[in-house]
Scaffold this active site. Structure first.
Site, PDB file in Angstrom:
ATOM      1  N   ASP A 382       9.937  -7.622 -10.797  1.00  0.00           N
ATOM      2  CA  ASP A 382       8.808  -6.734 -10.581  1.00  0.00           C
ATOM      3  C   ASP A 382       8.822  -6.420  -9.082  1.00  0.00           C
ATOM      4  O   ASP A 382       9.327  -7.212  -8.300  1.00  0.00           O
ATOM      5  CB  ASP A 382       7.531  -7.478 -10.989  1.00  0.00           C
ATOM      6  CG  ASP A 382       6.284  -6.868 -10.408  1.00  0.00           C
ATOM      7  OD1 ASP A 382       6.037  -5.691 -10.707  1.00  0.00           O
ATOM      8  OD2 ASP A 382       5.573  -7.558  -9.666  1.00  0.00           O
ATOM      9  N   THR A 384       6.015  -5.078  -6.771  1.00  0.00           N
ATOM     10  CA  THR A 384       4.876  -5.467  -5.939  1.00  0.00           C
ATOM     11  C   THR A 384       4.544  -6.946  -6.091  1.00  0.00           C
ATOM     12  O   THR A 384       4.277  -7.414  -7.194  1.00  0.00           O
ATOM     13  CB  THR A 384       3.639  -4.647  -6.331  1.00  0.00           C
ATOM     14  OG1 THR A 384       4.060  -3.318  -6.564  1.00  0.00           O
ATOM     15  CG2 THR A 384       2.596  -4.691  -5.254  1.00  0.00           C
ATOM     16  N   LYS A 560       6.832  -2.252 -19.936  1.00  0.00           N
ATOM     17  CA  LYS A 560       7.648  -3.244 -19.238  1.00  0.00           C
ATOM     18  C   LYS A 560       8.369  -4.141 -20.235  1.00  0.00           C
ATOM     19  O   LYS A 560       9.555  -4.414 -20.092  1.00  0.00           O
ATOM     20  CB  LYS A 560       6.795  -4.090 -18.280  1.00  0.00           C
ATOM     21  CG  LYS A 560       6.525  -3.395 -16.952  1.00  0.00           C
ATOM     22  CD  LYS A 560       5.981  -4.354 -15.897  1.00  0.00           C
ATOM     23  CE  LYS A 560       5.876  -3.654 -14.538  1.00  0.00           C
ATOM     24  NZ  LYS A 560       5.427  -4.523 -13.458  1.00  0.00           N
ATOM     25  N   ASP A 583       2.790  -7.873 -15.893  1.00  0.00           N
ATOM     26  CA  ASP A 583       4.117  -8.434 -16.127  1.00  0.00           C
ATOM     27  C   ASP A 583       4.128  -9.420 -17.294  1.00  0.00           C
ATOM     28  O   ASP A 583       5.194  -9.743 -17.825  1.00  0.00           O
ATOM     29  CB  ASP A 583       4.616  -9.157 -14.876  1.00  0.00           C
ATOM     30  CG  ASP A 583       4.750  -8.226 -13.689  1.00  0.00           C
ATOM     31  OD1 ASP A 583       5.231  -7.098 -13.890  1.00  0.00           O
ATOM     32  OD2 ASP A 583       4.352  -8.613 -12.572  1.00  0.00           O
TER      33      ASP A 583
HETATM   34  P1  ADP Z   1       3.992  -3.229 -10.049  1.00  0.00           P
HETATM   35  O1  ADP Z   1       4.757  -3.140 -11.307  1.00  0.00           O
HETATM   36  O2  ADP Z   1       4.774  -2.706  -8.887  1.00  0.00           O
HETATM   37  O3  ADP Z   1       3.456  -4.605  -9.799  1.00  0.00           O
HETATM   38  P2  ADP Z   1       1.549  -2.242 -11.257  1.00  0.00           P
HETATM   39  O4  ADP Z   1       2.045  -1.962 -12.618  1.00  0.00           O
HETATM   40  O5  ADP Z   1       0.690  -3.429 -11.054  1.00  0.00           O
HETATM   41  O6  ADP Z   1       2.734  -2.228 -10.177  1.00  0.00           O
HETATM   42  O7  ADP Z   1       0.736  -0.996 -10.779  1.00  0.00           O
HETATM   43  C1  ADP Z   1       1.249   0.292 -10.982  1.00  0.00           C
HETATM   44  C2  ADP Z   1       0.462   1.279 -10.231  1.00  0.00           C
HETATM   45  O8  ADP Z   1      -0.852   1.354 -10.790  1.00  0.00           O
HETATM   46  C3  ADP Z   1       0.264   0.966  -8.779  1.00  0.00           C
HETATM   47  O9  ADP Z   1       1.343   1.420  -7.990  1.00  0.00           O
HETATM   48  C4  ADP Z   1      -1.022   1.705  -8.481  1.00  0.00           C
HETATM   49  O10 ADP Z   1      -0.737   3.064  -8.252  1.00  0.00           O
HETATM   50  C5  ADP Z   1      -1.800   1.600  -9.763  1.00  0.00           C
HETATM   51  N1  ADP Z   1      -2.761   0.495  -9.772  1.00  0.00           N
HETATM   52  C6  ADP Z   1      -2.790  -0.580 -10.563  1.00  0.00           C
HETATM   53  N2  ADP Z   1      -3.848  -1.360 -10.309  1.00  0.00           N
HETATM   54  C7  ADP Z   1      -4.521  -0.767  -9.307  1.00  0.00           C
HETATM   55  C8  ADP Z   1      -5.713  -1.069  -8.572  1.00  0.00           C
HETATM   56  N3  ADP Z   1      -6.440  -2.162  -8.802  1.00  0.00           N
HETATM   57  N4  ADP Z   1      -6.080  -0.217  -7.613  1.00  0.00           N
HETATM   58  C9  ADP Z   1      -5.363   0.881  -7.365  1.00  0.00           C
HETATM   59  N5  ADP Z   1      -4.255   1.219  -8.001  1.00  0.00           N
HETATM   60  C10 ADP Z   1      -3.826   0.424  -8.958  1.00  0.00           C
HETATM   61 MG    MG Z   2       3.399  -6.964  -9.488  1.00  0.00          MG
END
Ligand code: ADP
Ligand code: MG
Length: 689
Positions: A382, A384, A560, A583
């Site tokens: 993943d 972030t 995912k 995830d």
């Molecule tokens: P990753 O797979 O990189 O961990 P996420 O699936 O958690 O990313 O999040 C995908 C996208 O959804 C983020 O890049 C953001 O744009 C948006 N997002 C998710 N949760 C939030 C939140 N609490 N505040 C703002 N944006 C969010």
């Molecule tokens: Mg993440």
């Protein structure tokens, strides 16, 4: 979302579970049972120690009285006193019943379960030796096996004692690891500000904020908010239940998409301890596949030993030799086939491997998944919070409505204060750093993989991804974002009453360790891929920076796990590494699910292995250690069984014609030698770093 871990408790020794009195299904239950479990293990260690020392003391007179030992050390010819045989018999009987008790009991257990194994063989070998010797003492022509019998049991007892001790040692290493990891709770003070405290410090009456994907730290009552709560880890019921104000929240259950505040009704200490013990026990109880192999091997060895014994007796009798000689051969065969080394082969490697993994901050919840890690073809990360730090800061704010920066931040931070997402934490931090305070939101809801929403001062505020904006058919002037996009920044939009009012650009940094992790994994021949819910532009810049083999952007949480399946369908064995709520399904789907220790509880709960230090390089350690552990287990299985291929014919007297016959004593020595080799070999388990 939840995974059924096999809780069939398997004691680390393949035989010992039979006399341990433990069996059946240990589901997640809280409270006193857990402590009993630990005590029980300790009790067994003590029991083996006591039996060993007492048996050893009784062995001394048996050795002194044995003609063979006496002639070896050249003291005293003939009998020291009359009735010596009877005295020896009495002592041997004591050792047989007292020292042999765990094995005799284990044998009965195995036979009841129709799974003859090591216990059966040990019991059989010592029983044959004992009964034969007793017969010799009272009538039969021949020689007694008392000292062999006694030393054999001493060796078995010390072996089991050491084995259990090293397993206990691994347990305590695990325990300190788990304590390191177990999360803090977000306690609200009187002015509703969040303070992070240790779960064990929670008191009756404390109010705790629980964000999406977080674990309810202790039993309490919901005083604010609504959410679906997954209690499957407590009740086995996998459908999340809706809970709102006034409802009970059970410690250990996992919060869904809402955000709630609970009032603690118990102290956190109980839940905390129960969780530590639970996780450790679960890790200890999870089955090793190789152990199954060892168990099967032991069963076959048992059959082999019994049939070789019978064949040996009949053959020698048919050849016209005396019963005394034939029985001696048969007993030697039994003793030598006794798979004591086999019983230790896997558990000792498991203990060594557990100690190493704990030292590297790896918490292995599912051993068979850990064992699968040696054959991985690909690792999905993943983005972030896993490959990147997940520590965002706002770099730019683009306003498009009437609201000024301060009001936008105020509303955005209010929503995000209830979200567990790293982006949310970044927004809140930047807002607080700028000295802007924000109100408590109502009706918070996460929009998984897309954003979050809540009511702030009566207005509907949403913070969402570019993908959400597109799907909702909302416009945002791209020209205003071109600079930011070029820099590969993460962008989120703030909507007020469904109208975009601002775009916030956030910067995250790639973890230093990720670079090395990717490089090493590639060197190991593993494909490295990234999976993210973030935009393509951000994903691309990270993928290029880290030189990844593949990446997938704008993947929603449900997708995912579909992505993982897709990669599996390509014929690749894949591990997923992640930290977030989104995830969790993918962690469950992957062949090996790996969670970042600093990640959300739901990710940790869905994973097979947890990186307690949150360092992606530890993934390479998993693979290396898995490979090394497997090699050691197989080596040990060979050492433990292989020697039988020449020792059994030797013991049976196949080479009698050329003058080579193995005495039962030599058989016992050979058998213990193989045990020593196996024990030392397990200790030599190492990984490169
Ligand atoms: P990753 O797979 O990189 O961990 P996420 O699936 O958690 O990313 O999040 C995908 C996208 O959804 C983020 O890049 C953001 O744009 C948006 N997002 C998710 N949760 C939030 C939140 N609490 N505040 C703002 N944006 C969010
Ligand atoms: Mg993440």
């Amino acid at each position: 979302m939840e995974r059924q871990h096999a809780h069939q408790h398997e004691s680390m020794s393949m035989g010992s579970d039979n006399f341990s009195g433990r069996s059946g299904d240990h589901s997640h239950h809280k409270g006193h049972g857990d402590h009993e479990h630990h005590d029980h293990h300790e009790h067994m260690v003590r029991d083996f120690r006591k039996r060993f020392w007492i048996s050893l003391i009784i062995t001394v007179p048996i050795l002194i009285l044995s003609p063979m030992i006496r002639s070896f050390f050249r003291f005293g010819d003939g009998e020291l006193f009359s009735g010596e045989g009877i005295v020896q018999f009495v002592f041997a009987t004591l050792v047989f019943f007292y020292g042999g008790w765990p094995f005799l009991k284990g044998c009965i257990g195995e036979i009841k379960k129709h799974q003859p194994g090591m216990m059966t063989l040990i019991a059989l070998a010592v029983s044959v030796a004992y009964i034969y010797s007793v017969a010799v003492v009272f009538s039969l022509e021949g020689k007694v096996f008392f000292w062999e019998l006694a030393t054999l049991l001493d060796i078995m007892l010390v072996g089991h004692w050491i084995e259990m001790r090293s397993v206990m040692g691994a347990s305590s290493a695990l325990e300190s690891l788990v304590k390191l990891m177990l999360s803090e709770a977000a306690r609200l003070n009187d002015s509703d500000e969040v303070e992070m405290v240790e779960v064990s410090d929670l008191k009756h009456g404390d109010r705790v904020l629980i964000r999406p994907g977080e674990k309810v730290p202790a039993d309490g009552v919901i005083v604010r908010g609504r959410s679906s709560i997954n209690e499957s880890m407590l009740t086995g019921e996998s459908i999340p239940v809706e809970r709102g104000e006034g409802d009970e929240a059970i410690g250990g259950s996992i919060n869904g998409e809402g955000s709630i505040v609970i009032k603690i009704m118990k102290t956190g200490d109980d839940t905390y301890l129960a969780q530590v013990v639970n996780l450790v026990r679960e890790a200890q109880a999870s089955r090793s596949r190789t152990q199954d192999l060892a168990n099967r091997a032991a069963m076959w060895l048992t059959y082999l030993a019994v049939s070789s014994g019978i064949i040996t007796v009949t053959t020698w009798l048919l050849l016209g030799f005396s019963l005394d000689f034939a029985l001696e051969r048969a007993v030697t065969v039994m003793v030598i086939t006794c798979p004591h080394a086999l019983g230790l082969a896997v558990p000792l490697v498991v203990a060594a491997s557990t100690a190493i993994s704990a030292a590297h901050g790896l918490l292995i919840r599912d051993r068979s998944a850990f064992e699968r890690a040696r054959g991985l073809d690909a690792i999905l990360f993943d983005k972030t919070g896993t490959l990147t730090e997940g520590r965002f800061g706002i770099t730019d704010i683009v306003l498009v409505g009437d609201l000024d920066e301060e009001s936008v931040l105020r509303m955005t931070a209010s929503v995000e204060s209830r979200s567990e997402h790293p982006i949310a934490a970044g927004i809140v931090k930047t807002t607080v750093d700028r000295g802007i305070s924000y109100p408590v939101p109502n009706d918070f809801q996460a929009i998984p993989g897309k954003g979050a929403s809540a009511k702030v001062d009566g207005r509907a505020v949403k913070v969402v991804s570019p993908g959400y904006l597109r799907e909702a058919g909302l416009e945002f002037d791209d020209a205003l974002l071109s600079d930011i996009n070029a820099k590969g920044r993460t962008i989120v939009f703030t909507l007020v009453d469904e109208v975009p009012v601002a775009a916030l650009a956030l910067a995250d940094v790639v973890r230093e360790e990720s670079r090395e992790a990717v490089k090493r994994l590639k060197e190991m021949g593993v494909r490295v891929m990234m999976l993210t819910g973030d935009s393509n532009a951000v994903a691309k810049s990270v993928a290029e920076e880290l030189d990844l083999d593949e990446y997938f952007a704008e993947v929603l949480p449900a997708e995912k796990s579909a992505k993982v399946r897709e990669i599996q369908q390509r014929g690749l064995r894949v591990a997923m590494t992640g930290d977030g709520v989104n995830d969790a399904p993918a962690l469950t789907q992957a062949d090996v699910g790996i969670a970042i220790g600093a990640g959300t509880d739901v990710a940790i709960e869905s994973a097979d292995i947890i990186l307690v230090r949150s360092d992606p390089r530890d993934v390479t350690t998993i693979i290396e250690l898995s490979r090394a552990t497997y090699r050691k287990m197989i080596q040990n299985l060979w050492w433990a069984t292989g020697y039988n291929s020449f020792a059994i014919p030797l013991a049976a007297g196949v080479f009698f014609s050329v003058g080579i016959v193995l005495s039962p004593a030599a058989g016992a020595v050979l058998m213990s030698l193989s045990t020593v080799v196996v024990a030392i070999n397990a200790r030599l388990l190492r990984i490169a770093n």
